[in-house]
Design a protein around this motif. Structure first.
Motif, PDB file in Angstrom:
ATOM      1  N   THR A  51       0.219 -17.874  44.645  1.00  0.00           N
ATOM      2  CA  THR A  51       0.501 -17.507  43.265  1.00  0.00           C
ATOM      3  C   THR A  51       0.418 -18.742  42.378  1.00  0.00           C
ATOM      4  O   THR A  51       0.456 -19.879  42.873  1.00  0.00           O
ATOM      5  CB  THR A  51       1.916 -16.900  43.131  1.00  0.00           C
ATOM      6  N   ARG A  52       0.320 -18.511  41.078  1.00  0.00           N
ATOM      7  CA  ARG A  52       0.306 -19.631  40.125  1.00  0.00           C
ATOM      8  C   ARG A  52       1.562 -20.475  40.275  1.00  0.00           C
ATOM      9  O   ARG A  52       1.510 -21.697  40.244  1.00  0.00           O
ATOM     10  CB  ARG A  52       0.214 -19.123  38.684  1.00  0.00           C
ATOM     11  N   ASP A  53       2.699 -19.810  40.446  1.00  0.00           N
ATOM     12  CA  ASP A  53       3.967 -20.534  40.573  1.00  0.00           C
ATOM     13  C   ASP A  53       3.986 -21.425  41.818  1.00  0.00           C
ATOM     14  O   ASP A  53       4.463 -22.561  41.767  1.00  0.00           O
ATOM     15  CB  ASP A  53       5.144 -19.561  40.599  1.00  0.00           C
ATOM     16  N   GLU A  54       3.451 -20.909  42.939  1.00  0.00           N
ATOM     17  CA  GLU A  54       3.386 -21.724  44.151  1.00  0.00           C
ATOM     18  C   GLU A  54       2.461 -22.922  43.948  1.00  0.00           C
ATOM     19  O   GLU A  54       2.775 -24.034  44.382  1.00  0.00           O
ATOM     20  CB  GLU A  54       2.886 -20.897  45.336  1.00  0.00           C
ATOM     21  N   ALA A  55       1.345 -22.692  43.294  1.00  0.00           N
ATOM     22  CA  ALA A  55       0.399 -23.786  43.038  1.00  0.00           C
ATOM     23  C   ALA A  55       1.018 -24.846  42.134  1.00  0.00           C
ATOM     24  O   ALA A  55       0.889 -26.046  42.391  1.00  0.00           O
ATOM     25  CB  ALA A  55      -0.886 -23.235  42.419  1.00  0.00           C
ATOM     26  N   ILE A  56       1.713 -24.410  41.099  1.00  0.00           N
ATOM     27  CA  ILE A  56       2.364 -25.360  40.181  1.00  0.00           C
ATOM     28  C   ILE A  56       3.441 -26.150  40.917  1.00  0.00           C
ATOM     29  O   ILE A  56       3.545 -27.365  40.767  1.00  0.00           O
ATOM     30  CB  ILE A  56       2.944 -24.613  38.956  1.00  0.00           C
ATOM     31  N   ALA A  57       4.238 -25.457  41.741  1.00  0.00           N
ATOM     32  CA  ALA A  57       5.281 -26.148  42.510  1.00  0.00           C
ATOM     33  C   ALA A  57       4.658 -27.165  43.459  1.00  0.00           C
ATOM     34  O   ALA A  57       5.176 -28.273  43.623  1.00  0.00           O
ATOM     35  CB  ALA A  57       6.120 -25.139  43.287  1.00  0.00           C
ATOM     36  N   GLY A  58       3.530 -26.822  44.077  1.00  0.00           N
ATOM     37  CA  GLY A  58       2.841 -27.746  44.970  1.00  0.00           C
ATOM     38  C   GLY A  58       2.300 -28.956  44.242  1.00  0.00           C
ATOM     39  O   GLY A  58       2.331 -30.074  44.750  1.00  0.00           O
ATOM     40  N   MET A  59       1.809 -28.750  43.023  1.00  0.00           N
ATOM     41  CA  MET A  59       1.300 -29.869  42.221  1.00  0.00           C
ATOM     42  C   MET A  59       2.435 -30.795  41.829  1.00  0.00           C
ATOM     43  O   MET A  59       2.295 -32.011  41.864  1.00  0.00           O
ATOM     44  CB  MET A  59       0.600 -29.351  40.967  1.00  0.00           C
ATOM     45  N   LYS A  60       3.562 -30.229  41.452  1.00  0.00           N
ATOM     46  CA  LYS A  60       4.700 -31.062  41.050  1.00  0.00           C
ATOM     47  C   LYS A  60       5.241 -31.829  42.241  1.00  0.00           C
ATOM     48  O   LYS A  60       5.607 -32.984  42.126  1.00  0.00           O
ATOM     49  CB  LYS A  60       5.793 -30.202  40.418  1.00  0.00           C
ATOM     50  N   GLY A  61       5.274 -31.194  43.396  1.00  0.00           N
ATOM     51  CA  GLY A  61       5.757 -31.874  44.596  1.00  0.00           C
ATOM     52  C   GLY A  61       4.848 -33.013  45.003  1.00  0.00           C
ATOM     53  O   GLY A  61       5.303 -34.047  45.463  1.00  0.00           O
ATOM     54  N   ALA A  62       3.546 -32.850  44.829  1.00  0.00           N
ATOM     55  CA  ALA A  62       2.598 -33.898  45.210  1.00  0.00           C
ATOM     56  C   ALA A  62       2.714 -35.104  44.307  1.00  0.00           C
ATOM     57  O   ALA A  62       2.437 -36.217  44.714  1.00  0.00           O
ATOM     58  CB  ALA A  62       1.172 -33.344  45.159  1.00  0.00           C
ATOM     59  N   GLY A  63       3.142 -34.916  43.078  1.00  0.00           N
ATOM     60  CA  GLY A  63       3.208 -36.024  42.138  1.00  0.00           C
ATOM     61  C   GLY A  63       4.510 -36.792  42.159  1.00  0.00           C
ATOM     62  O   GLY A  63       4.624 -37.825  41.550  1.00  0.00           O
ATOM     63  N   LYS A  64       5.527 -36.306  42.875  1.00  0.00           N
ATOM     64  CA  LYS A  64       6.821 -36.985  42.878  1.00  0.00           C
ATOM     65  C   LYS A  64       6.693 -38.355  43.499  1.00  0.00           C
ATOM     66  O   LYS A  64       6.116 -38.513  44.557  1.00  0.00           O
ATOM     67  CB  LYS A  64       7.856 -36.174  43.644  1.00  0.00           C
ATOM     68  N   GLY A  65       7.222 -39.324  42.801  1.00  0.00           N
ATOM     69  CA  GLY A  65       7.222 -40.674  43.322  1.00  0.00           C
ATOM     70  C   GLY A  65       5.939 -41.431  43.073  1.00  0.00           C
ATOM     71  O   GLY A  65       5.873 -42.607  43.347  1.00  0.00           O
TER      72      GLY A  65
END
Length: 186
Positions: free
Chosen positions: A76-90
């Motif tokens: 879903t769009r929400d899962e994709a957005i959450a994955g993008m945010k998680g990849a950018g942390k740090g």
């Protein structure tokens, strides 16, 4: 006086020899970044020095599975957005955003801080939308399957395959990574 002349000559000798040495030595080959080397190693699962279509498909399938957090086979769009945010942390860009936001609360003069924050938020949203489009979320699509995900083009992989034979050698990969900053899969 002779000592000063001798010391000056000895000090300048290496400097004067540099242009002559540079003219005779061939240009050194550029070494790929450690990140590019690690990414190539990660993608080249069979270790033959070439990334082929099967390895790219395996990587993309694993990418889909990592984004599909509930494991229902649909992203879903929400899962994709959450994955993008998680990849950018740090990452360095996220830390830079945090530092800029921290400076805005009392350390600066306060002028334009809200406008800067708004521009950063707009740029972040545009990058996110472009990333969602590359994943296949276009024209109102709210979820995609792994088959639809795998159908999406990967322009950087296409550009990395310089000889257009369907596989990417180390040399092709590192040349493309050098142009792009080591993040070849796109």
């Amino acid at each position: 006086m002779k000592t000063l002349l001798l010391a000056t000559t000895l000090a300048l000798a290496p400097v004067l020899a540099l242009p002559a040495a540079a003219a005779t030595d061939p240009a050194p080959a550029t070494t790929p970044s450690p990140r590019a080397q690690m990414m190539f190693w990660y993608l080249d699962r069979n270790g033959d020095g070439v990334i082929d279509a099967a390895e790219i498909t395996a990587w993309r399938t694993a990418r889909f599975a990592s984004l599909d957090t509930n494991g229902d086979g649909k992203l879903t769009r929400d899962e994709a957005i959450a994955g993008m945010k998680g990849a950018g942390k740090g990452g360095k860009h996220r830390q830079g955003d945090k530092a800029m936001e921290a400076r805005g609360d009392g350390k600066g003069d306060g002028k334009g801080d809200a406008a800067k924050a708004e521009r950063r938020a707009e740029r972040r949203e545009k990058r996110q939308e472009r990333a969602l489009e590359r994943l296949g979320f276009t024209d109102g699509v709210t979820e995609i399957t792994v088959v639809e995900f795998l159908k999406q083009p990967m322009p950087m992989i296409g550009r990395a395959d310089a000889d257009k034979n369907g596989s990417i050698t180390k040399e092709e990969f590192f040349a493309a990574a050098g142009k792009r900053g080591a993040s070849v899969p796109n």
